[in-house]
Design a protein around this motif. Structure first.
Motif, PDB file in Angstrom:
ATOM      1  N   CYS A  52     -72.120 -41.523  16.957  1.00 29.56           N
ATOM      2  CA  CYS A  52     -72.719 -41.634  15.216  1.00 29.56           C
ATOM      3  C   CYS A  52     -74.136 -41.032  15.522  1.00 29.56           C
ATOM      4  CB  CYS A  52     -73.030 -42.911  14.831  1.00 29.56           C
ATOM      5  SG  CYS A  52     -71.556 -43.755  14.184  1.00 29.56           S
ATOM      6  N   THR A  96     -55.469 -40.869   6.271  1.00 28.28           N
ATOM      7  CA  THR A  96     -56.481 -41.992   6.266  1.00 28.28           C
ATOM      8  C   THR A  96     -55.797 -43.045   6.857  1.00 28.28           C
ATOM      9  OG1 THR A  96     -57.775 -41.240   4.160  1.00 28.28           O
ATOM     10  CG2 THR A  96     -58.145 -43.649   4.793  1.00 28.28           C
ATOM     11  N   LEU A 240     -61.594 -47.296  11.474  1.00 21.80           N
ATOM     12  CA  LEU A 240     -61.862 -46.074  10.976  1.00 21.80           C
ATOM     13  C   LEU A 240     -60.810 -45.437  10.026  1.00 21.80           C
ATOM     14  CD1 LEU A 240     -62.209 -44.924  14.633  1.00 21.80           C
ATOM     15  CD2 LEU A 240     -64.157 -44.924  13.114  1.00 21.80           C
ATOM     16  N   ASN A 270     -66.163 -40.023   9.614  1.00 22.25           N
ATOM     17  CA  ASN A 270     -65.395 -40.490  10.656  1.00 22.25           C
ATOM     18  C   ASN A 270     -64.590 -39.681  11.567  1.00 22.25           C
ATOM     19  OD1 ASN A 270     -66.107 -42.636   9.001  1.00 22.25           O
ATOM     20  ND2 ASN A 270     -63.977 -43.564   8.832  1.00 22.25           N
TER      21      ASN A 270
END
Length: 395
Positions: A52, A96, A240, A270
């Protein structure tokens, strides 16, 4: 007063039995052997924290912006490289979660009344994804090695009623934990190619083998006749919501269009974090630690079953990987009716009937061994055995 008129397909949508059971398991003191949740012990939190920081400091504006629907190029390349056959990154669509992949497949390939083949039993989430498109879902008889080739042929249909596809989970299947044998894969793949029926291969658990890897994917045998679904949920973290579809170039554009209509693109932040984590071969180092933990917990459950279920007439399998074990109660028992009695003893499981497209076997149930500790597994299996013993049909 406003009148909401629902689409006909909405009436076919049903809540997930598993999601409803998970609400019960949130009560204090319940030992849940129900949910298909990965162990949080396996989540590489530190690596994500570093990724991140790296992504935000080096590429923050792009990571927080809209992005291409196909997915982040570096992640698509990483997926193609990870898979055990020659995959063009241009055939990889980032989704997703792999659950979205099932939804896209259904939207693109299924009309109302279309024949769709599934294993017996099969993944409940797939049934939920397919059902709103109003198909005719047909179960193909299956044994411990997977679907039977003869019944696959018998159920394939013909003419306008020919099956649009067969949906398969060959590795450590949810719910049964079984693995399709090499011989069965070869036979199903060959017969599907002969009949011209596409295969949808769902493989969220394939990397979680304990002693030896499973046989090669069916898609590797006939890439142009298969759509392959994978996920980062079980090898990195489910929160995620990152999965992927590998599709032949003939069908990829339509899946992409369905993806664009659904959510424009999977969160680019992500995707970039995962691409950063995957650099330098992280999965090759990380996944073996998951395998070792899950094998240890599977062994704990098998030992507890041997000890606690002796003489009860209960049968179960010994999965070679994954997260689940399949259990069958004695004749005359019903797992759905048994569940509230088990919850009274502070243990929960998933009744197996929900995983069947039709004629659900009421004697079956699914146990997950990956989130409970060995001590909790011992206590939970003892409580389950006591519940079964109390409710055994009288001779």
């Amino acid at each position: 007063m406003t009148n909401w008129t629902l689409a006909a397909r909405a009436a076919k949508m049903n809540p997930s039995v598993i999601r409803e059971i998970l609400k019960v398991t949130e009560k204090p003191g319940i030992i849940s052997l129900a949910g298909g949740l990965p162990s949080p012990k396996t989540f590489p939190v530190q690596e994500f924290a570093q990724a991140c920081a790296t992504v935000l400091s080096h590429d923050g504006q792009s990571a927080l912006q809209y992005a291409a629907s196909e997915g982040y190029p570096a992640l698509r390349e990483a997926v193609a490289k990870w898979l055990p056959w020659d995959v063009d990154p241009a055939q990889v669509l980032i989704t997703t979660g792999s659950q979205q992949g099932l939804d896209l497949v259904a939207k693109v390939l299924v009309d109302a009344g279309s024949r769709v083949l599934v294993e017996t039993p099969t993944y409940l989430g797939a049934l939920q994804a397919f059902t709103p498109m109003e198909p005719h879902i047909v179960s193909v008889a299956s044994d411990d090695e997977g679907p039977l080739v003869e019944d696959f042929v018998a159920q394939a249909g013909s003419g306008t009623d020919r099956a649009r596809f067969m949906y398969l989970l060959p590795n450590f299947q949810n719910p049964t934990g079984r693995t399709m044998s090499e011989a069965r894969r070869a036979a199903i793949s060959a017969k599907a190619a002969e009949l011209g029926i596409p295969l949808i291969e769902d493989n969220p658990y394939g990397d979680l083998w304990f002693d030896q890897p499973p046989p090669a994917p069916l898609t590797a045998r006939n890439p142009e006749g298969c759509i392959y679904l994978g996920s980062f949920s079980k090898v990195l973290a489910p929160g995620l919501r990152l999965g992927y579809v590998v599709a032949p170039k003939a069908i990829y554009p339509k899946l992409l269009q369905a993806k664009q209509a659904a959510d424009l693109h999977t969160p680019s932040f992500n995707q970039r974090i995962v691409a950063e984590v995957l650099k330098d071969g992280f999965l090759e180092r990380h996944v073996p630690t998951i395998r070792a933990l899950y094998k240890q917990q599977r062994n704990a459950m098998l030992a507890a079953l041997e000890r606690e279920m002796a003489g009860l007439g209960v049968r179960w399998n010994s999965p070679a990987g994954g997260m689940f074990l399949w259990l069958r109660l004695p004749e005359g028992m019903n797992a759905t009716l048994l569940l509230p009695k088990a919850v009274e003893r502070n243990v929960a499981f998933v009744p197996g009937a929900a995983f069947y497209a039709d004629h659900g076997d009421q004697r079956t149930l699914r146990l997950s061994f990956v989130t409970a500790s060995a001590t909790q597994i011992d206590t939970g299996i003892a409580a389950l055995a006591a519940t079964i013993r109390e409710h055994l049909p009288q001779a």
